[in-house]
Design an enzyme around this catalytic site. Sequence first.
Site, short mmCIF file in Angstrom:
data_model
loop_
_atom_site.label_atom_id
_atom_site.label_comp_id
_atom_site.label_asym_id
_atom_site.label_seq_id
_atom_site.Cartn_x
_atom_site.Cartn_y
_atom_site.Cartn_z
N LYS A 113 1.30 -1.49 -0.01
CA LYS A 113 -0.34 -0.17 0.35
C LYS A 113 0.26 1.44 -0.40
O LYS A 113 0.57 2.46 -0.38
CB LYS A 113 -1.22 0.36 1.33
CG LYS A 113 -1.90 -1.04 0.76
CD LYS A 113 -2.47 -1.33 1.92
CE LYS A 113 -4.15 -2.11 1.75
NZ LYS A 113 -3.90 -3.42 2.04
C1 LIG Z 1 -3.92 -4.33 1.31
C2 LIG Z 1 -3.31 -5.89 0.97
C3 LIG Z 1 -3.62 -6.89 -0.28
C4 LIG Z 1 -5.25 -6.81 -0.74
O1 LIG Z 1 -4.93 -5.83 -2.19
P1 LIG Z 1 -6.47 -5.50 -2.43
O2 LIG Z 1 -5.44 -4.02 -3.66
O3 LIG Z 1 -7.65 -4.93 -1.18
O4 LIG Z 1 -6.82 -6.63 -3.33
C5 LIG Z 1 -2.89 -8.01 0.08
N1 LIG Z 1 -2.35 -8.42 0.53
C6 LIG Z 1 -1.96 -7.14 1.52
C7 LIG Z 1 -0.34 -7.30 2.81
C8 LIG Z 1 -2.67 -6.29 2.02
O5 LIG Z 1 -2.10 -5.29 2.23
#
Ligand SMILES: *Cc1c(COP(=O)(O)O)cnc(C)c1O
Length: 469
Positions: A113
């Site tokens: 993120k």
């Molecule tokens: C947010 C997240 C996901 C999922 O990603 P999306 O964009 O919600 O599909 C997968 N792995 C980690 C470690 C995350 O923080």
Amino acid sequence: MLYVSTRGHPDRRRFCEILLEGLAPDGGLYLPESYPRVDAATLAKWRALPYADLAFEILSLYIDDIPADDLRALCRKTYTEQVFGTREIVPLRKLEQGVFLQGLSNGPTLAFKDMAMQLLGNLFEYELARRGEELNILGATSGDTGSAAEYAMRGKKGVRVFMTSPQGRMSAFQQAQMFSLQDANIHNLAIEGVFDDCQDIVKAVSGDLAFKRKYRIGTVNSINWARLVAQVVYYFAGYFQATSSNAERVSFAVPSGNFGNICAGHVARMMGLPIARLVLATNENDVLDEFFRTGTYRVRGSQDTYETSSPSMDISKASNFERFVFDLLGRDGAKLRYLFSEELAAKGQFNLAGHIARARDQYGFVSGRSTHADRLATIRDTWERFHTVIDTHTADGLKVAREQREPGETMVVLETALPIKFAETIREALGREPDRPARFAGIEQLPRRVTVLPADASQVKQFIAAHCA
Ligand SMILES: *Cc1c(COP(=O)(O)O)cnc(C)c1O
């Protein structure tokens, strides 16, 4: 470039207008009117670019209301070796013949993120200064999103963050990461309740329109288009690292929850990046796997939403999924509106079985699911064979990638977090502690800045009002 709502609203908006907004006025999500196509000559030119300049080239196709020099400066300020740990920013590692791991989790909070949120922090600061405005970001987190938002917004002028989290329910490392921030514009609110209580508080506060306007309340959730478009960049960067010529095709395996990450892959593919297939991996919360297997999209209730060892994928519905459905339906806003605001609201599900063959053949989507036992086995196997420790979410992606991979296919698995964030499961799988990057040594012992509040929206409002002076 103009943006449309997936639910057919007639207005068209520009990038900076939707940057600080959440949903479109009709409850839809914003998408560009059309996807810019990248021709072979452009793709060849981009192959040689450093990540920040590649980001600038891609973003400038979607952003025409920030002067080019400013946008380039924002990209260069965001994607530095100092912040992301390597010159490549998203380095690719070969695991075995045809299988690669692309590291998206070397940013400040060790989860993918950061890739988008770090840019969002700089875009927000830039745009707010330009308007002479301020913004108070109110959010709810069970882990990765909240910390990524706080590390992106800390010290930024014009922005404050009020982040609610369920008291005592995040991992010790995640709590330490967030609560050790001492920046005056970052406020941690530990709510005496569960994650749903935090989300309800955010909804209640945002639903009070007078309060929302007076205190300029905004969000940074995963439906924000700027976050999504920032993620498109690393699909290009991963493709270039995995290939030596633009004649080759690559597939990506993506650990998925809210469909934000893989939706960026869909956009990259629509732009003409030679992506063969997009392999979607879920954990036990398999809303999306069910859709891509059967065509039924069935939102889960809280009883059917499981707490798993890949918690950032524990979702009951996938907030970005509407964007893909819009494309799958040939961008029929009226039909999409009917499905999401009538059929889904009334029945909790809809069925597009007639479209599933096209999701696979035209858009490249396939899917699979992974369980706690699969995660443990995949983490163990990857350690034993390659001396590499992967996190639980990445393990879900790798498990499904192996299942789906065809002979000769190049498969890039997106690594979405570092194992240290989910140490308990690593200990269970390997009987050892995951490595901890040096900058996080002793983080649990640092002084904490957090306020405990009851699960009561009015007390959260009082806190915000008192800290907005
Ligand atoms: C947010 C997240 C996901 C999922 O990603 P999306 O964009 O919600 O599909 C997968 N792995 C980690 C470690 C995350 O923080």
